[in-house]
Design a protein around this motif. Structure first.
Motif, PDB file in Angstrom:
ATOM      1  N   GLN A 182       0.828  -1.195   0.000  1.00 22.44           N
ATOM      2  CA  GLN A 182       0.000   0.000   0.000  1.00 22.44           C
ATOM      3  C   GLN A 182       0.873   1.260   0.000  1.00 22.44           C
ATOM      4  O   GLN A 182       0.587   2.244  -0.697  1.00 22.44           O
ATOM      5  N   GLY A 183       1.951   1.208   0.775  1.00 22.56           N
ATOM      6  CA  GLY A 183       2.870   2.350   0.770  1.00 22.56           C
ATOM      7  C   GLY A 183       3.528   2.552  -0.590  1.00 22.56           C
ATOM      8  O   GLY A 183       3.709   3.686  -1.046  1.00 22.56           O
ATOM      9  N   ASP A 184       3.878   1.456  -1.265  1.00 20.20           N
ATOM     10  CA  ASP A 184       4.460   1.557  -2.607  1.00 20.20           C
ATOM     11  C   ASP A 184       3.469   2.165  -3.594  1.00 20.20           C
ATOM     12  O   ASP A 184       3.863   2.968  -4.460  1.00 20.20           O
ATOM     13  N   MET A 185       2.184   1.793  -3.437  1.00 17.05           N
ATOM     14  CA  MET A 185       1.172   2.365  -4.326  1.00 17.05           C
ATOM     15  C   MET A 185       1.002   3.856  -4.067  1.00 17.05           C
ATOM     16  O   MET A 185       0.778   4.641  -4.999  1.00 17.05           O
ATOM     17  N   ASP A 186       1.133   4.270  -2.817  1.00 20.25           N
ATOM     18  CA  ASP A 186       1.087   5.713  -2.517  1.00 20.25           C
ATOM     19  C   ASP A 186       2.229   6.442  -3.223  1.00 20.25           C
ATOM     20  O   ASP A 186       2.055   7.543  -3.773  1.00 20.25           O
ATOM     21  N   THR A 187       3.389   5.813  -3.204  1.00 25.92           N
ATOM     22  CA  THR A 187       4.542   6.401  -3.890  1.00 25.92           C
ATOM     23  C   THR A 187       4.300   6.489  -5.396  1.00 25.92           C
ATOM     24  O   THR A 187       4.642   7.499  -6.040  1.00 25.92           O
ATOM     25  N   VAL A 188       3.708   5.443  -5.961  1.00 24.06           N
ATOM     26  CA  VAL A 188       3.403   5.445  -7.398  1.00 24.06           C
ATOM     27  C   VAL A 188       2.450   6.583  -7.744  1.00 24.06           C
ATOM     28  O   VAL A 188       2.656   7.321  -8.723  1.00 24.06           O
ATOM     29  N   HIS A 189       1.398   6.731  -6.950  1.00 19.56           N
ATOM     30  CA  HIS A 189       0.442   7.804  -7.216  1.00 19.56           C
ATOM     31  C   HIS A 189       1.090   9.179  -7.060  1.00 19.56           C
ATOM     32  O   HIS A 189       0.802  10.107  -7.833  1.00 19.56           O
ATOM     33  N   ASN A 190       1.948   9.328  -6.092  1.00 19.65           N
ATOM     34  CA  ASN A 190       2.632  10.615  -5.904  1.00 19.65           C
ATOM     35  C   ASN A 190       3.552  10.920  -7.088  1.00 19.65           C
ATOM     36  O   ASN A 190       3.580  12.059  -7.594  1.00 19.65           O
ATOM     37  N   ASN A 191       4.300   9.884  -7.554  1.00 22.41           N
ATOM     38  CA  ASN A 191       5.168  10.081  -8.716  1.00 22.41           C
ATOM     39  C   ASN A 191       4.356  10.400  -9.973  1.00 22.41           C
ATOM     40  O   ASN A 191       4.775  11.206 -10.815  1.00 22.41           O
ATOM     41  N   MET A 192       3.180   9.744 -10.088  1.00 19.92           N
ATOM     42  CA  MET A 192       2.329  10.023 -11.241  1.00 19.92           C
ATOM     43  C   MET A 192       1.827  11.461 -11.210  1.00 19.92           C
ATOM     44  O   MET A 192       1.745  12.131 -12.247  1.00 19.92           O
ATOM     45  N   ALA A 193       1.507  11.942 -10.018  1.00 20.28           N
ATOM     46  CA  ALA A 193       1.047  13.330  -9.910  1.00 20.28           C
ATOM     47  C   ALA A 193       2.155  14.302 -10.329  1.00 20.28           C
ATOM     48  O   ALA A 193       1.906  15.293 -11.039  1.00 20.28           O
ATOM     49  N   GLN A 194       3.401  14.030  -9.924  1.00 25.02           N
ATOM     50  CA  GLN A 194       4.522  14.885 -10.311  1.00 25.02           C
ATOM     51  C   GLN A 194       4.761  14.824 -11.818  1.00 25.02           C
ATOM     52  O   GLN A 194       5.033  15.854 -12.471  1.00 25.02           O
ATOM     53  N   SER A 195       4.639  13.621 -12.374  1.00 18.90           N
ATOM     54  CA  SER A 195       4.837  13.458 -13.822  1.00 18.90           C
ATOM     55  C   SER A 195       3.761  14.204 -14.596  1.00 18.90           C
ATOM     56  O   SER A 195       4.044  14.841 -15.632  1.00 18.90           O
ATOM     57  N   GLU A 196       2.537  14.144 -14.123  1.00 19.19           N
ATOM     58  CA  GLU A 196       1.442  14.844 -14.806  1.00 19.19           C
ATOM     59  C   GLU A 196       1.651  16.357 -14.768  1.00 19.19           C
ATOM     60  O   GLU A 196       1.355  17.070 -15.742  1.00 19.19           O
ATOM     61  N   ARG A 197       2.154  16.872 -13.675  1.00 20.11           N
ATOM     62  CA  ARG A 197       2.434  18.309 -13.581  1.00 20.11           C
ATOM     63  C   ARG A 197       3.510  18.721 -14.590  1.00 20.11           C
ATOM     64  O   ARG A 197       3.387  19.744 -15.290  1.00 20.11           O
ATOM     65  N   LYS A 198       4.564  17.927 -14.705  1.00 22.73           N
ATOM     66  CA  LYS A 198       5.638  18.260 -15.640  1.00 22.73           C
ATOM     67  C   LYS A 198       5.168  18.165 -17.084  1.00 22.73           C
ATOM     68  O   LYS A 198       5.530  19.006 -17.933  1.00 22.73           O
ATOM     69  N   LEU A 199       4.374  17.140 -17.376  1.00 23.09           N
ATOM     70  CA  LEU A 199       3.841  17.011 -18.741  1.00 23.09           C
ATOM     71  C   LEU A 199       2.935  18.194 -19.074  1.00 23.09           C
ATOM     72  O   LEU A 199       2.943  18.709 -20.203  1.00 23.09           O
ATOM     73  N   ARG A 200       2.164  18.629 -18.083  1.00 28.82           N
ATOM     74  CA  ARG A 200       1.260  19.743 -18.308  1.00 28.82           C
ATOM     75  C   ARG A 200       2.033  21.023 -18.601  1.00 28.82           C
ATOM     76  O   ARG A 200       1.649  21.833 -19.454  1.00 28.82           O
ATOM     77  N   SER A 201       3.159  21.233 -17.901  1.00 24.85           N
ATOM     78  CA  SER A 201       3.963  22.440 -18.149  1.00 24.85           C
ATOM     79  C   SER A 201       4.669  22.379 -19.497  1.00 24.85           C
ATOM     80  O   SER A 201       4.905  23.418 -20.128  1.00 24.85           O
ATOM     81  N   ILE A 202       5.015  21.159 -19.949  1.00 28.15           N
ATOM     82  CA  ILE A 202       5.671  21.020 -21.250  1.00 28.15           C
ATOM     83  C   ILE A 202       4.680  21.221 -22.388  1.00 28.15           C
ATOM     84  O   ILE A 202       5.004  21.804 -23.431  1.00 28.15           O
ATOM     85  N   GLU A 203       3.460  20.739 -22.201  1.00 28.90           N
ATOM     86  CA  GLU A 203       2.465  20.779 -23.276  1.00 28.90           C
ATOM     87  C   GLU A 203       2.050  22.203 -23.630  1.00 28.90           C
ATOM     88  O   GLU A 203       1.811  22.522 -24.798  1.00 28.90           O
ATOM     89  N   SER A 204       1.938  23.103 -22.616  1.00 29.49           N
ATOM     90  CA  SER A 204       1.466  24.460 -22.923  1.00 29.49           C
ATOM     91  C   SER A 204       1.897  25.430 -21.834  1.00 29.49           C
ATOM     92  O   SER A 204       2.251  25.027 -20.714  1.00 29.49           O
TER      93      SER A 204
END
Length: 383
Positions: free
Chosen positions: A213-235
């Protein structure tokens, strides 16, 4: 050799007497659960032991026939492994239809006098019936021999024995019971050890689920960071949006924390409830044990310690076995209490772990589309 005095003279013929009293709910098992209900039959019974065969009268159109017939089989030279086969059929004009049968080992009855035997109900068995079918019914039989068997021979010689002889036989039986109680106690000890090991493995499994469960929390947190970076790159607007939103994945963490708290609260509530039930059960068990001991003291005459020297050897040995068996049964009761507590804890742990696995499955299901979406967005940027 005539052991204990039962059995007839060497040249005397011995017979097994079988009294067929009657039947109840005799029918075709396949019709029991049908819409029209069980069908009435014309039951007839056939009995066979070795090469000897007999047949009862036919009772017309009934499910509860009464025969009250006796049959006598010669068992002088028959093997102890022989089986009395009692077959119940539906009588027909051209042939009979099999309803069910009973197989009775004669070894259980050949040393019991018919005079002292009891009537028993035997369930008919039909291997052709399916699981969803009903029972073909039961028949009542009384089985015993025409000679003095173990039961009445023992009764005839009872008055000729001394008190010491009676205690000698009682001591042998008490010893067997005592040994059996000790074997059962050893089995319970082994079962408790297995239960303890199972509890330990369940705890380890629960810790592993927590780590997942802790590993899944880490995955979701990393996904949130990745989505933020992709959003800044896209526009440019994505970069501006990131400036006004938090980089922490608080919503998911908050939901995961709430789920875990709910599970823990449920676990505590279950444990509290089980403790209350356990206390109630222990109080009832203690009262039952106390009442049982009181009844035992009332039923069994215990010798006063001041006159124990007057006891015979067999009498003293008998009471020692009885006392040791009583202590062993108390130990068995304690171990059974432990096993009950283990079973309760294992059930609670399994319930909690199942809920945690459900939460973990939900988190994995949410993570998969987010990962696929991030891969597609990254691919679009590269192109």
């Amino acid at each position: 050799m005539d052991v204990f005095g039962w059995g007839g003279d060497p040249g005397e013929r011995r017979h097994l007497i079988v009294e067929l009293y009657g039947g109840r709910n005799i029918t075709d098992g396949a019709t029991v659960k049908s819409r029209s209900g069980p069908a009435l039959k014309d039951p007839v019974v056939k009995l066979q032991l070795g090469s000897e065969k007999y047949q009862s009268d036919v009772v017309k159109q009934t499910m509860n026939p009464i025969w009250q017939q006796q049959f006598k089989f010669d068992i002088t030279d028959i093997s102890n492994a022989a089986v009395l086969v009692v077959t119940c059929e539906d009588h027909g004009i051209t042939w009979n239809t099999f309803l069910g049968e009973v197989r009775v080992p004669i070894a259980d009855h050949k040393d019991v006098s018919f005079e002292y035997s009891s009537q028993h109900w035997f369930a008919l068995s039909n291997p052709k019936l399916r699981k969803k079918d009903g029972s073909p019914g039961e028949i009542a039989l009384k089985i015993g021999t025409d000679q003095k068997g173990m039961v009445n021979k023992y009764m005839d010689g009872l008055d000729d024995r001394s008190v010491e002889d009676i205690y000698e036989e009682a001591s042998v039986l008490a010893k067997e019971s005592n040994e059996s109680a000790h074997r059962s106690l050893n089995i319970l000890y082994q079962t408790r050890e297995i239960g303890s090991q199972t509890q330990g493995r369940l705890r380890e499994q629960g810790m592993q689920i927590e780590r997942m469960q802790g590993d899944m929390d880490t995955v979701h947190n990393n996904m949130a960071q990745s989505e933020r970076k992709l959003r800044s790159i896209e526009s440019v607007f994505g970069t501006l949006a990131n400036q006004f939103t938090s980089s922490n994945n608080r919503s998911h963490k908050k939901k995961a924390l709430a789920d875990r708290k709910a599970v823990e609260m449920r676990k505590k509530a279950d444990k509290t409830r089980e403790k209350e039930k356990l206390k109630e059960w222990e109080a009832t068990s203690k009262a039952d044990k106390s009442n049982s001991r009181s009844r035992k003291r009332d039923q069994m005459i215990r010798r006063d310690p001041s006159v124990r020297q007057q006891m015979g050897v067999n009498e003293e040995e008998f009471y020692e076995y009885v006392d040791d068996t009583d202590r062993t049964l108390d130990q068995m009761d304690t171990v059974l209490d432990d096993l009950r507590g283990m079973a309760t804890n294992i059930g609670t742990d399994l319930d909690v772990q199942n809920k945690r696995l459900d939460i973990l499955h939900r988190d994995v299901s949410k993570a998969q589309p987010r990962i696929e979406s991030a891969i597609n967005r990254a691919g679009s940027i590269v192109k």
